[in-house]
Design an enzyme around this catalytic site. Structure first.
Site, mmCIF file in Angstrom:
data_model
loop_
_atom_site.group_PDB
_atom_site.id
_atom_site.type_symbol
_atom_site.label_atom_id
_atom_site.label_comp_id
_atom_site.label_asym_id
_atom_site.label_seq_id
_atom_site.Cartn_x
_atom_site.Cartn_y
_atom_site.Cartn_z
ATOM 1 N N ILE A 131 40.518 39.048 32.320
ATOM 2 C CA ILE A 131 41.573 39.915 32.538
ATOM 3 C C ILE A 131 41.103 41.033 32.815
ATOM 4 O O ILE A 131 40.026 41.360 31.574
ATOM 5 C CB ILE A 131 42.938 39.534 31.571
ATOM 6 C CG1 ILE A 131 43.031 39.740 30.400
ATOM 7 C CG2 ILE A 131 43.885 38.081 32.377
ATOM 8 C CD1 ILE A 131 44.077 39.507 29.642
ATOM 9 N N ASP A 132 41.157 42.053 32.670
ATOM 10 C CA ASP A 132 41.055 43.154 33.940
ATOM 11 C C ASP A 132 41.030 43.845 32.445
ATOM 12 O O ASP A 132 41.973 44.111 30.947
ATOM 13 C CB ASP A 132 42.126 44.176 35.240
ATOM 14 C CG ASP A 132 41.695 42.896 36.188
ATOM 15 O OD1 ASP A 132 40.307 41.769 36.504
ATOM 16 O OD2 ASP A 132 42.222 43.648 37.316
ATOM 17 N N LYS A 133 40.044 44.918 32.268
ATOM 18 C CA LYS A 133 40.325 46.029 30.943
ATOM 19 C C LYS A 133 41.499 46.860 30.787
ATOM 20 O O LYS A 133 41.669 46.525 29.693
ATOM 21 C CB LYS A 133 39.319 47.036 31.301
ATOM 22 C CG LYS A 133 39.073 48.636 30.371
ATOM 23 C CD LYS A 133 38.568 49.575 31.360
ATOM 24 C CE LYS A 133 38.505 50.591 29.882
ATOM 25 N NZ LYS A 133 37.874 52.059 29.999
ATOM 26 N N ARG A 233 47.417 41.963 41.690
ATOM 27 C CA ARG A 233 47.273 43.933 41.486
ATOM 28 C C ARG A 233 47.111 43.969 43.377
ATOM 29 O O ARG A 233 47.995 44.625 43.811
ATOM 30 C CB ARG A 233 45.995 44.605 40.995
ATOM 31 C CG ARG A 233 46.627 44.189 39.445
ATOM 32 C CD ARG A 233 45.056 44.887 38.684
ATOM 33 N NE ARG A 233 44.685 46.323 39.187
ATOM 34 C CZ ARG A 233 43.680 46.766 38.627
ATOM 35 N NH1 ARG A 233 42.833 45.806 38.355
ATOM 36 N NH2 ARG A 233 43.059 47.690 38.710
#
Length: 300
Positions: A131-133, A233
């Site tokens: 998952i994204d930062k 997103r």
């Protein structure tokens, strides 16, 4: 991993960098080590791909690495002999990448245990998905290769696993639920971003449901049917309701906390025991406090 080329003309190394999770530098090293074949032949990075080329990337590529174990306060939701469920905080990168070899989740995992799968090489031990930062929440880690292979099939085939995210978006979404079915690929104007585009893209489907509406904001449940990079997103921005505080896809200035997007629930069949597993993770403090402030504004 096998890939059938759909559009011809691009260099092999560039094509693979745009259509896999590997960097162009890693792709070049894989080609040098004969880990990649095109139509069962070894080709140079400069080879121009042709439509229907059959590209195969062998598993197990290991690159020399300077990754060091780092003591880290991991939030381990569950652990057994085969898997770990981690509640990842916002701001923590999942695995080392270009220019970032320290203070990632992988560094912390390597300090915590030596029992991690190595299918994705030394830079991604145990990492089945990411998952994204600045996205927080639940992440599965594989502790052996058998488990990793089974979990990878879950993600590839979109079965035996369900992930639910909580997102706070800017704007008051007018419906109670919706499905966003729009293909995602690299943004041709900015290669660091993804976008809804027709060319060089992959199918992407996100199901959204309204949890609560506030003045100027909406709290959404988002369920992934596919798992493209930045999918939620990109999709929410595409329909005009960007994730609040998103430094990439929201035009307004964001704080260091990053996007208000949280991997809140996960249901899957245990790859070894075949038990039904269910996990939940509460919203991070910053996220919850902002929701509380919106609740207070509703009461005024």
């Amino acid at each position: 991993m096998k890939i059938i080329v759909e559009e011809a003309g691009e260099r092999l190394d560039k094509y693979l960098a745009n259509n896999t999770e590997y960097s162009r530098a890693i792709i070049s090293k894989m080609l040098e080590a004969d880990y990649i074949t095109v139509n069962e032949k070894i080709e140079k990075p400069s080879y121009k791909v042709r439509e229907n080329d059959n590209i195969e990337i062998k598993d197990g590529f290991i690159e020399e690495t300077d990754i060091k174990p780092t003591e880290m306060n991991l939030d381990i939701v569950f652990e057994d002999n085969d898997i770990m469920i981690i509640n990842k905080p916002s701001g923590l990168v999942v695995h080392p990448g270009s220019g970032n070899q320290e203070n990632t989740l992988v560094n912390g995992l390597m300090h915590y245990t030596n029992n991690l799968s190595d299918i994705n090489g030394e830079e991604r031990p145990g990492i089945v998905h990411r998952i994204d930062k600045d996205t927080s929440g639940l992440l599965i880690v594989a502790k052996n290769n058998k488990t990793h292979s089974i979990l990878s099939e879950y993600f590839k085939n979109h079965d035996n696993i369900k992930r639910e995210y909580i997102a706070l978006v800017v704007g008051e979404f007018p419906h109670e639920s919706a499905t966003i079915d729009a293909p995602i690929g690299r943004d041709p104007k900015d290669r660091k971003k993804m976008a809804v585009i027709a060319d060089n893209s992959k199918d992407a489907v996100t199901h959204i449901r309204v949890l609560k509406k506030y003045k100027g904001y909406t709290l959404l449940s988002c369920i992934l049917e596919t798992g493209r990079t930045h999918q939620i997103r990109v999709h929410l921005n595409y329909i005009g309701y960007p994730v609040y505080n998103d430094p990439v896809y929201n035009t307004k200035k964001a704080t260091e906390f990053g996007q208000f997007l949280h991997s809140a629930k996960m249901d899957f069949i245990h790859p070894i025991t075949k038990e039904k597993m269910h996990f939940e993770a509460p919203l991070p403090q910053e996220f919850q406090e902002f929701i509380d402030s919106l609740e207070q504004d509703q009461l005024k």
